[in-house]
Write an enzyme that holds these catalytic residues in place. Structure first.
Site, PDB file in Angstrom:
ATOM      1  N   ASP A 250     -22.717 -33.103 -19.739  1.00  0.00           N
ATOM      2  CA  ASP A 250     -21.293 -32.825 -19.912  1.00  0.00           C
ATOM      3  C   ASP A 250     -21.094 -31.368 -20.320  1.00  0.00           C
ATOM      4  OD1 ASP A 250     -22.381 -33.055 -22.444  1.00  0.00           O
ATOM      5  OD2 ASP A 250     -21.115 -34.704 -23.083  1.00  0.00           O
TER       6      ASP A 250
ATOM      7  N   ASN B 296     -16.811 -43.441 -31.126  1.00  0.00           N
ATOM      8  CA  ASN B 296     -15.943 -44.357 -30.372  1.00  0.00           C
ATOM      9  C   ASN B 296     -16.658 -44.958 -29.159  1.00  0.00           C
ATOM     10  OD1 ASN B 296     -16.101 -42.214 -28.624  1.00  0.00           O
ATOM     11  ND2 ASN B 296     -13.928 -41.698 -28.649  1.00  0.00           N
TER      12      ASN B 296
ATOM     13  N   HIS C 234     -18.341 -43.221 -26.873  1.00  0.00           N
ATOM     14  CA  HIS C 234     -18.418 -42.393 -25.671  1.00  0.00           C
ATOM     15  C   HIS C 234     -19.857 -41.985 -25.377  1.00  0.00           C
ATOM     16  CE1 HIS C 234     -17.575 -38.401 -27.994  1.00  0.00           C
ATOM     17  NE2 HIS C 234     -18.839 -38.393 -27.639  1.00  0.00           N
TER      18      HIS C 234
ATOM     19  N   GLU D  11     -14.889 -40.910 -22.411  1.00  0.00           N
ATOM     20  CA  GLU D  11     -14.137 -41.468 -23.526  1.00  0.00           C
ATOM     21  C   GLU D  11     -13.716 -42.904 -23.205  1.00  0.00           C
ATOM     22  OE1 GLU D  11     -14.152 -39.987 -26.266  1.00  0.00           O
ATOM     23  OE2 GLU D  11     -13.141 -38.042 -26.317  1.00  0.00           O
TER      24      GLU D  11
HETATM   25  C1  GLP Z   1     -20.632 -34.887 -28.080  1.00  0.00           C
HETATM   26  C2  GLP Z   1     -21.378 -34.956 -26.762  1.00  0.00           C
HETATM   27  C3  GLP Z   1     -22.110 -36.276 -26.635  1.00  0.00           C
HETATM   28  C4  GLP Z   1     -22.923 -36.563 -27.876  1.00  0.00           C
HETATM   29  C5  GLP Z   1     -21.995 -36.634 -29.060  1.00  0.00           C
HETATM   30  C6  GLP Z   1     -22.694 -37.020 -30.348  1.00  0.00           C
HETATM   31  O1  GLP Z   1     -19.446 -35.608 -28.034  1.00  0.00           O
HETATM   32  N1  GLP Z   1     -20.482 -34.813 -25.656  1.00  0.00           N
HETATM   33  O2  GLP Z   1     -22.946 -36.215 -25.482  1.00  0.00           O
HETATM   34  O3  GLP Z   1     -23.601 -37.783 -27.714  1.00  0.00           O
HETATM   35  O4  GLP Z   1     -21.403 -35.354 -29.186  1.00  0.00           O
HETATM   36  O5  GLP Z   1     -22.963 -35.901 -31.157  1.00  0.00           O
HETATM   37  P1  GLP Z   1     -23.736 -35.978 -32.536  1.00  0.00           P
HETATM   38  O6  GLP Z   1     -25.158 -36.223 -32.204  1.00  0.00           O
HETATM   39  O7  GLP Z   1     -23.521 -34.634 -33.181  1.00  0.00           O
HETATM   40  O8  GLP Z   1     -23.137 -37.098 -33.314  1.00  0.00           O
END
Ligand code: GLP
Length: 246
Positions: A71, A140, A142, A147
């Site tokens: 992403d 959430n 995702h 989302e």
């Molecule tokens: C972002 C990324 C996701 C990732 C998420 C979790 O939203 N787009 O791919 O899984 O962060 O991040 P963290 O590991 O900091 O909780």
């Protein structure tokens, strides 16, 4: 009923070691050069640290893969230091000497997002599909930036980020106002065809979403539930992330 393999760890360091063992085993046993998705976020950092350490200690086969982006934020210049492409470059791809030619990434400055979605979905197919998708999970549910409400059939999509996700990502940007409002992501329609998936999750903030991932109804309201319909899923998570029982 979920058939996911769960590895429970007791610390972030142990998550790094378990994920690195999984990854090393995967690369060693793969015939050729696999296509691998790597996630951003704080969760995978101990894993990247461990992989870079092993690579620098001589395990250079760990750099034998092609990177597929999961992403990216939109409306920022390509190469911006806050982009996911730059972030992953710093944390793992540059230290492992993955050449730029071996990175399939989004154009964060694209003006035609439909065309960019088609281009990236096609590029993943032409590369031979996803051999290993390593993903994190949002509070959430995702995956990438899919989302809640995202169709499980979309190959890639432009998405308006939820406020919850923007707040969770504000730390990378300094403050909430600076976090982009839109992003682009590989869709579940692409991710569900991965040959193998490894999910990393730590902390109580992920517990409700992880519980639904494992035991909840498969539905677009919790995007990560698509994993219940996939074979070859491993989850490495700590006690806090696994603290909500079904
Ligand atoms: C972002 C990324 C996701 C990732 C998420 C979790 O939203 N787009 O791919 O899984 O962060 O991040 P963290 O590991 O900091 O909780």
């Amino acid at each position: 009923m979920s058939t996911m393999n769960i590895i429970q760890v007791t610390s972030e360091d142990q998550l790094g070691v378990e994920a690195a063992d999984f990854f090393a085993n995967f690369i060693r046993n793969f015939d050729g050069k696999p296509n691998v998705i790597l996630p951003t976020g704080f969760t995978p950092l101990p894993f990247y640290k461990e992989i870079v350490k092993r690579y620098q200690n001589g395990e250079t086969y760990l750099g034998n893969f092609r990177y597929l982006a999961l992403d990216e934020y939109l409306d920022i210049p390509n190469g911006d230091h806050r982009s996911f492409a730059a972030w992953l470059g710093r944390e793992i791809l540059d230290p492992l000497n993955i050449s730029v030619d071996e990175r399939i990434v989004f154009n964060s400055a694209c003006t035609n997002t439909d065309a960019e979605c088609k281009r990236i979905a096609q590029a993943v197919k032409e590369a031979g599909g996803i051999d290993l998708a390593i993903v994190g999970i949002g509070g959430n549910g995702h995956i990438g930036f899919n989302e809640p409400g995202s169709s499980f059939d979309l190959e890639a999509q432009r998405i308006d980020l939820t406020k919850e996700t923007r707040i969770a990502n504000a730390e990378y940007w300094g403050c909430l106002d600076k976090v982009p409002r839109q992003a682009i992501t590989l869709g579940i329609g692409t991710l569900k065809h991965a040959n193998q998936t490894l999910m990393l999750a730590t902390g109580a903030r992920k517990a409700a979403a992880l519980s639904k991932t494992l035991h909840g109804e498969v539905c677009v309201d919790v995007p990560s539930t698509y994993l219940q319909q996939q074979g070859n899923v491993t989850i490495i998570a700590d006690h806090d992330a696994l603290s909500v029982k079904a």
